[in-house]
Design a protein around this motif. Structure first.
Motif, mmCIF file in Angstrom:
data_model
loop_
_atom_site.group_PDB
_atom_site.id
_atom_site.type_symbol
_atom_site.label_atom_id
_atom_site.label_comp_id
_atom_site.label_asym_id
_atom_site.label_seq_id
_atom_site.Cartn_x
_atom_site.Cartn_y
_atom_site.Cartn_z
ATOM 1 N N GLY A 37 0.816 -1.210 0.000
ATOM 2 C CA GLY A 37 0.000 0.000 0.000
ATOM 3 C C GLY A 37 0.848 1.259 0.000
ATOM 4 O O GLY A 37 0.536 2.236 -0.691
ATOM 5 N N LEU A 38 1.921 1.236 0.760
ATOM 6 C CA LEU A 38 2.820 2.380 0.811
ATOM 7 C C LEU A 38 3.510 2.599 -0.534
ATOM 8 O O LEU A 38 3.601 3.719 -1.026
ATOM 9 C CB LEU A 38 3.853 2.178 1.920
ATOM 10 C CG LEU A 38 4.830 3.324 2.173
ATOM 11 C CD1 LEU A 38 4.092 4.583 2.604
ATOM 12 C CD2 LEU A 38 5.843 2.912 3.228
ATOM 13 N N ARG A 39 3.973 1.527 -1.139
ATOM 14 C CA ARG A 39 4.655 1.622 -2.436
ATOM 15 C C ARG A 39 3.718 2.147 -3.519
ATOM 16 O O ARG A 39 4.148 2.854 -4.433
ATOM 17 C CB ARG A 39 5.199 0.262 -2.854
ATOM 18 C CG ARG A 39 6.386 -0.177 -2.016
ATOM 19 C CD ARG A 39 6.906 -1.513 -2.463
ATOM 20 N NE ARG A 39 7.419 -1.386 -3.819
ATOM 21 C CZ ARG A 39 7.481 -2.392 -4.684
ATOM 22 N NH1 ARG A 39 7.063 -3.598 -4.332
ATOM 23 N NH2 ARG A 39 7.967 -2.213 -5.879
ATOM 24 N N ALA A 40 2.454 1.804 -3.451
ATOM 25 C CA ALA A 40 1.497 2.199 -4.487
ATOM 26 C C ALA A 40 1.260 3.709 -4.522
ATOM 27 O O ALA A 40 0.752 4.231 -5.511
ATOM 28 C CB ALA A 40 0.172 1.474 -4.259
ATOM 29 N N ARG A 41 1.661 4.417 -3.477
ATOM 30 C CA ARG A 41 1.436 5.859 -3.412
ATOM 31 C C ARG A 41 2.347 6.664 -4.327
ATOM 32 O O ARG A 41 2.039 7.811 -4.639
ATOM 33 C CB ARG A 41 1.653 6.368 -1.982
ATOM 34 C CG ARG A 41 0.640 5.917 -0.990
ATOM 35 C CD ARG A 41 0.850 6.724 0.266
ATOM 36 N NE ARG A 41 0.567 5.920 1.442
ATOM 37 C CZ ARG A 41 0.870 6.280 2.658
ATOM 38 N NH1 ARG A 41 1.501 7.404 2.887
ATOM 39 N NH2 ARG A 41 0.568 5.503 3.675
ATOM 40 N N ASN A 42 3.526 6.101 -4.694
ATOM 41 C CA ASN A 42 4.516 6.912 -5.390
ATOM 42 C C ASN A 42 5.330 6.070 -6.372
ATOM 43 O O ASN A 42 6.108 5.210 -5.954
ATOM 44 C CB ASN A 42 5.446 7.551 -4.351
ATOM 45 C CG ASN A 42 6.420 8.526 -4.952
ATOM 46 O OD1 ASN A 42 6.617 8.575 -6.157
ATOM 47 N ND2 ASN A 42 7.049 9.302 -4.097
ATOM 48 N N PRO A 43 5.207 6.343 -7.668
ATOM 49 C CA PRO A 43 5.942 5.552 -8.659
ATOM 50 C C PRO A 43 7.441 5.872 -8.723
ATOM 51 O O PRO A 43 8.192 5.159 -9.380
ATOM 52 C CB PRO A 43 5.257 5.915 -9.976
ATOM 53 C CG PRO A 43 4.702 7.280 -9.740
ATOM 54 C CD PRO A 43 4.317 7.315 -8.277
ATOM 55 N N LYS A 44 7.901 6.912 -8.029
ATOM 56 C CA LYS A 44 9.314 7.284 -8.047
ATOM 57 C C LYS A 44 10.134 6.542 -6.985
ATOM 58 O O LYS A 44 11.323 6.789 -6.831
ATOM 59 C CB LYS A 44 9.457 8.785 -7.851
ATOM 60 C CG LYS A 44 8.901 9.597 -9.004
ATOM 61 C CD LYS A 44 9.048 11.078 -8.722
ATOM 62 C CE LYS A 44 8.682 11.985 -9.838
ATOM 63 N NZ LYS A 44 7.526 11.770 -10.589
ATOM 64 N N ILE A 45 9.512 5.633 -6.270
ATOM 65 C CA ILE A 45 10.170 4.911 -5.185
ATOM 66 C C ILE A 45 11.256 3.996 -5.728
ATOM 67 O O ILE A 45 11.030 3.214 -6.644
ATOM 68 C CB ILE A 45 9.139 4.071 -4.393
ATOM 69 C CG1 ILE A 45 8.198 4.996 -3.648
ATOM 70 C CG2 ILE A 45 9.835 3.107 -3.441
ATOM 71 C CD1 ILE A 45 7.003 4.295 -3.080
ATOM 72 N N GLY A 46 12.430 4.092 -5.137
ATOM 73 C CA GLY A 46 13.518 3.187 -5.477
ATOM 74 C C GLY A 46 13.928 2.338 -4.295
ATOM 75 O O GLY A 46 14.691 1.390 -4.439
ATOM 76 N N ALA A 47 13.410 2.692 -3.094
ATOM 77 C CA ALA A 47 13.806 1.964 -1.890
ATOM 78 C C ALA A 47 12.696 1.994 -0.854
ATOM 79 O O ALA A 47 11.976 2.982 -0.720
ATOM 80 C CB ALA A 47 15.068 2.586 -1.299
ATOM 81 N N VAL A 48 12.586 0.898 -0.131
ATOM 82 C CA VAL A 48 11.658 0.779 0.992
ATOM 83 C C VAL A 48 12.458 0.272 2.178
ATOM 84 O O VAL A 48 13.201 -0.706 2.054
ATOM 85 C CB VAL A 48 10.515 -0.222 0.694
ATOM 86 C CG1 VAL A 48 9.587 -0.351 1.898
ATOM 87 C CG2 VAL A 48 9.747 0.178 -0.551
ATOM 88 N N ALA A 49 12.317 0.937 3.320
ATOM 89 C CA ALA A 49 12.946 0.477 4.558
ATOM 90 C C ALA A 49 11.845 0.272 5.593
ATOM 91 O O ALA A 49 10.939 1.095 5.713
ATOM 92 C CB ALA A 49 13.969 1.480 5.064
ATOM 93 N N CYS A 50 11.928 -0.842 6.318
ATOM 94 C CA CYS A 50 10.909 -1.167 7.315
ATOM 95 C C CYS A 50 11.543 -1.555 8.640
ATOM 96 O O CYS A 50 12.598 -2.187 8.678
ATOM 97 C CB CYS A 50 10.063 -2.355 6.863
ATOM 98 S SG CYS A 50 9.155 -2.081 5.356
ATOM 99 N N PHE A 51 10.855 -1.197 9.706
ATOM 100 C CA PHE A 51 11.201 -1.671 11.028
ATOM 101 C C PHE A 51 9.929 -2.233 11.638
ATOM 102 O O PHE A 51 8.887 -1.570 11.637
ATOM 103 C CB PHE A 51 11.725 -0.534 11.918
ATOM 104 C CG PHE A 51 11.914 -0.976 13.341
ATOM 105 C CD1 PHE A 51 13.073 -1.623 13.719
ATOM 106 C CD2 PHE A 51 10.919 -0.779 14.283
ATOM 107 C CE1 PHE A 51 13.240 -2.067 15.021
ATOM 108 C CE2 PHE A 51 11.080 -1.216 15.586
ATOM 109 C CZ PHE A 51 12.242 -1.858 15.954
ATOM 110 N N VAL A 52 10.016 -3.444 12.160
ATOM 111 C CA VAL A 52 8.895 -4.055 12.881
ATOM 112 C C VAL A 52 9.388 -4.365 14.281
ATOM 113 O O VAL A 52 10.355 -5.120 14.457
ATOM 114 C CB VAL A 52 8.395 -5.344 12.191
ATOM 115 C CG1 VAL A 52 7.297 -5.996 13.034
ATOM 116 C CG2 VAL A 52 7.889 -5.043 10.792
#
Length: 158
Positions: free
Chosen positions: A18-33
Motif C-alpha cells: 500500500g505504501l509503495r502504491a502511493r509513489n511511482p518514483k520509489i527506489g527503496a523501501v525500509a521497514c522496522f517491525v
C-alpha cells in the motif's frame, strides 16, 4: 492514512504494498517491525499492555512524519502502532519509509523510530512472574534521538 493506532495485528506485506502504491518514483523501501520480547531486564514477560491517549498520540506521530519529511523531502512514511494486550513475539509497531534511494529510506526509517520511541505518548506495562510493572524510557533511547540533534523531553533510567 500514514498513521494508524489499532488493537489488531498488521500484515507487513500488505502494508508495504500500500505504501509503495502511493509513489511511482520509489527506489527503496525500509521497514522496522518491533515485537514483544519474552525477556526484559532479567524477567520473563508474560504479556505487555500498551496504552495511549487517543487523538494526542496520532497528532504526535503525524508531527514525527512532518519532521522526517523536512529532513528527507519526497519520502513517504507509514506508522502502524498496536495498543492493548500483547504477547511475546506479537508485532507492536511498523515504521516503513520509501524514498528514491536506499540511504534516504534507511535514515528516515531509523529517524522516525528513534523519535517515536522517546516522544510518542505510549505507556507500556509488562506482566512478569513477579507481577506488573510500568516500563520507563531508557538512556539508550534518548541517546539514539540525540544523534539526530533532538533532545528528549522524557526522564530516563539506566
Amino acid at each position: 492514512m500514514p498513521v494508524r493506532i489499532q488493537t489488531e495485528d498488521f500484515d507487513l506485506t500488505a502494508e508495504v504494498a500500500g505504501l509503495r502504491a502511493r509513489n511511482p518514483k520509489i527506489g527503496a523501501v525500509a521497514c522496522f517491525v518491533g515485537t514483544v520480547r519474552d525477556l526484559n531486564d532479567g524477567s520473563t514477560i508474560e504479556t505487555m499492555e500498551l496504552e495511549h491517549y487517543p487523538g494526542m498520540t496520532e497528532k504526535s506521530l503525524e508531527a514525527i512524519i512532518v519532521s522526517a519529511r523536512e529532513r528527507w523531502p519526497g519520502i513517504e512514511v507509514l506508522i502502524v502502532h498496536r495498543v492493548g494486550k500483547l504477547y511475546p513475539l506479537d508485532q507492536i509497531v511498523l515504521v516503513a519509509t520509501t524514498a528514491a534511494h536506499r540511504g534516504e529510506a534507511f535514515a528516515s526509517c531509523e529517524f522516525v523510530m528513534d523519535y517515536l520511541k522517546t516522544q510518542a505518548p505510549f505507556w507500556k506495562k509488562e506482566k512478569t512472574e513477579a507481577g506488573e510493572r510500568w516500563v520507563d524510557a531508557r538512556v539508550t533511547d534518548d541517546a539514539a534521538l540525540a544523534r539526530w540533534g533532538i533532545e528528549s523531553d522524557n526522564r530516563t533510567v539506566e
